[in-house]
Design an enzyme around this catalytic site. Sequence first.
Site, PDB file in Angstrom:
ATOM      1  N   ASP A 129       0.856  -1.188   0.000  1.00  0.00           N
ATOM      2  CA  ASP A 129       0.000   0.000   0.000  1.00  0.00           C
ATOM      3  C   ASP A 129       0.895   1.242   0.000  1.00  0.00           C
ATOM      4  O   ASP A 129       1.708   1.423   0.898  1.00  0.00           O
ATOM      5  CB  ASP A 129      -0.888  -0.045   1.255  1.00  0.00           C
ATOM      6  CG  ASP A 129      -1.991   0.999   1.219  1.00  0.00           C
ATOM      7  OD1 ASP A 129      -3.094   0.686   1.681  1.00  0.00           O
ATOM      8  OD2 ASP A 129      -1.746   2.128   0.761  1.00  0.00           O
ATOM      9  N   ASP A 131      -3.368   2.320  -5.668  1.00  0.00           N
ATOM     10  CA  ASP A 131      -2.171   2.321  -4.819  1.00  0.00           C
ATOM     11  C   ASP A 131      -2.028   1.086  -3.938  1.00  0.00           C
ATOM     12  O   ASP A 131      -1.235   1.072  -3.020  1.00  0.00           O
ATOM     13  CB  ASP A 131      -2.144   3.587  -3.956  1.00  0.00           C
ATOM     14  CG  ASP A 131      -2.766   3.399  -2.595  1.00  0.00           C
ATOM     15  OD1 ASP A 131      -3.803   2.737  -2.522  1.00  0.00           O
ATOM     16  OD2 ASP A 131      -2.198   3.914  -1.621  1.00  0.00           O
ATOM     17  N   GLU A 132      -2.767   0.044  -4.245  1.00  0.00           N
ATOM     18  CA  GLU A 132      -2.815  -1.084  -3.328  1.00  0.00           C
ATOM     19  C   GLU A 132      -2.926  -2.395  -4.096  1.00  0.00           C
ATOM     20  O   GLU A 132      -3.698  -2.481  -5.051  1.00  0.00           O
ATOM     21  CB  GLU A 132      -4.104  -0.922  -2.535  1.00  0.00           C
ATOM     22  CG  GLU A 132      -4.065  -1.248  -1.107  1.00  0.00           C
ATOM     23  CD  GLU A 132      -5.489  -1.108  -0.553  1.00  0.00           C
ATOM     24  OE1 GLU A 132      -5.934  -2.043   0.090  1.00  0.00           O
ATOM     25  OE2 GLU A 132      -6.133  -0.078  -0.806  1.00  0.00           O
TER      26      GLU A 132
HETATM   27  P1  TTP Z   1      -5.389   4.934   0.694  1.00  0.00           P
HETATM   28  O1  TTP Z   1      -4.331   3.895   0.530  1.00  0.00           O
HETATM   29  O2  TTP Z   1      -6.576   4.627   1.539  1.00  0.00           O
HETATM   30  O3  TTP Z   1      -4.758   6.241   1.301  1.00  0.00           O
HETATM   31  P2  TTP Z   1      -3.360   6.889   1.103  1.00  0.00           P
HETATM   32  O4  TTP Z   1      -2.488   6.106   0.182  1.00  0.00           O
HETATM   33  O5  TTP Z   1      -3.593   8.313   0.682  1.00  0.00           O
HETATM   34  O6  TTP Z   1      -2.771   6.922   2.547  1.00  0.00           O
HETATM   35  P3  TTP Z   1      -2.097   5.761   3.403  1.00  0.00           P
HETATM   36  O7  TTP Z   1      -0.695   6.237   3.624  1.00  0.00           O
HETATM   37  O8  TTP Z   1      -2.883   5.698   4.669  1.00  0.00           O
HETATM   38  O9  TTP Z   1      -2.186   4.513   2.586  1.00  0.00           O
HETATM   39  O10 TTP Z   1      -5.909   5.406  -0.725  1.00  0.00           O
HETATM   40  C1  TTP Z   1      -5.089   5.528  -1.872  1.00  0.00           C
HETATM   41  C2  TTP Z   1      -5.453   6.721  -2.729  1.00  0.00           C
HETATM   42  O11 TTP Z   1      -6.822   6.651  -3.114  1.00  0.00           O
HETATM   43  C3  TTP Z   1      -5.305   8.041  -1.989  1.00  0.00           C
HETATM   44  O12 TTP Z   1      -4.010   8.606  -2.123  1.00  0.00           O
HETATM   45  C4  TTP Z   1      -6.372   8.875  -2.589  1.00  0.00           C
HETATM   46  C5  TTP Z   1      -7.424   7.929  -3.071  1.00  0.00           C
HETATM   47  N1  TTP Z   1      -8.593   7.947  -2.147  1.00  0.00           N
HETATM   48  C6  TTP Z   1      -9.669   8.750  -2.466  1.00  0.00           C
HETATM   49  O13 TTP Z   1      -9.656   9.417  -3.482  1.00  0.00           O
HETATM   50  N2  TTP Z   1     -10.753   8.793  -1.605  1.00  0.00           N
HETATM   51  C7  TTP Z   1     -10.788   8.078  -0.428  1.00  0.00           C
HETATM   52  O14 TTP Z   1     -11.763   8.128   0.311  1.00  0.00           O
HETATM   53  C8  TTP Z   1      -9.648   7.253  -0.113  1.00  0.00           C
HETATM   54  C9  TTP Z   1      -9.628   6.446   1.173  1.00  0.00           C
HETATM   55  C10 TTP Z   1      -8.592   7.230  -0.993  1.00  0.00           C
HETATM   56 MG    MG Z   2      -2.195   4.039   0.513  1.00  0.00          MG
END
Ligand code: TTP
Ligand code: MG
Length: 355
Positions: free
Chosen positions: A9, A104-105
């Site tokens: 992630d 991103d995952e």
């Molecule tokens: P996430 O992996 O949930 O968040 P993140 O990568 O920003 O932060 P973390 O370090 O906690 O992993 O989501 C990945 C991307 O998806 C994030 O950068 C933006 C997008 N996203 C949205 O657009 N809306 C949302 O509600 C979420 C949770 C994520």
């Molecule tokens: Mg993330």
Amino acid sequence: MTRKIIHLDMDCFFAAIEVRDNPELRGHPVAVGGASDRRGVLTTCNYEARAFGIRSAMPTFKALKQCPHLIVVPVHFDAYRRESRRVRSLMEHFSSIIEPLSLDEAYLDVTHHDRPASSIASDLRAMIYSTTGLTASAGIASNKLLAKVASDWEKPDGQFEIRPEAVNGFMQQLPVRKVWGIGPVAAGKLQDQGIATCGQLQGMATLKLQQLFGRFGTELYDLCRGQDDRPVETHRPRKSLSTECTFSTNLQTFEACRKRLEPLVEEVLEDLLHRPPGAGVSKIFLKLKFANFSKTTVERTGLKPSRKNYTHLLAEGFGRSGQPVRLIGVGVRFAESPPEKEIQLTLNFDAGHPL
Ligand code: TTP
Ligand code: MG
């Protein structure tokens, strides 16, 4: 066989890309999202902004009230998709069994890699950083449920492994909300029963779980014990089926290679049993990588996948180089392959419209 799953992630993905591309933003609280009128929402924010309580999906105007010096930058999906593709192709260095969950995952199944999953994860993270300048976190475990929970544990820029012997202890303390499938409603129902952790949930009878959650109750019985046998699903119709192994010490002789070939062939044969009927094998192939990183592939049309036939291919491939072998791969290609579908990218917002 115990599986080896990595959940990768990226850290504050969209925000990290914006900060990388605009270095003057570094060190400041930054969020990515829509304008500050009533409809604008943040997609995400960096860790500096999180310190002020800013979160994904927060309305922009509210975030700015809470953190007036928050810098809100507009979304650049093309850039995020491009980085996502780069990260995906780095994952492919380590496994072809990849299940993307969002930009991103993703899950990677590295069961058939000879090296420990944790060292694969740290290599992958280092490669991502050196190629893209972005940090990623990883969870390593024997199933998807645990790997996903674990990737949050040492975030950002960290990794955490839940080893099989640690699963029980880990699950005792784990809040139920962390379990895949338990959202706010289910968590609320459990709270009404006085249940906050998976350890407490383990004390609940199957029947009671079924009463509360229907069919999901049966799954929950396993999940709260850290058990989950969902496979990592690639979503792509397969053109081929193969397995490979990279060895921690190079194999010096043909005989050593032949021994290591056997379980790989067994596995391909086993996997073929689960194929739908009609998916005809058109070719068998064997791939070798050598100590000097050269590689060769031997393919035969019309030969059946069998131990004997693969051994013939091995002899031919091994004979092509005097080098010790660092990887053996075996597989089959299918006669009819439907067009490959694009990888499904799931995001919980509408990517086509301004936020
Ligand atoms: P996430 O992996 O949930 O968040 P993140 O990568 O920003 O932060 P973390 O370090 O906690 O992993 O989501 C990945 C991307 O998806 C994030 O950068 C933006 C997008 N996203 C949205 O657009 N809306 C949302 O509600 C979420 C949770 C994520
Ligand atoms: Mg993330």
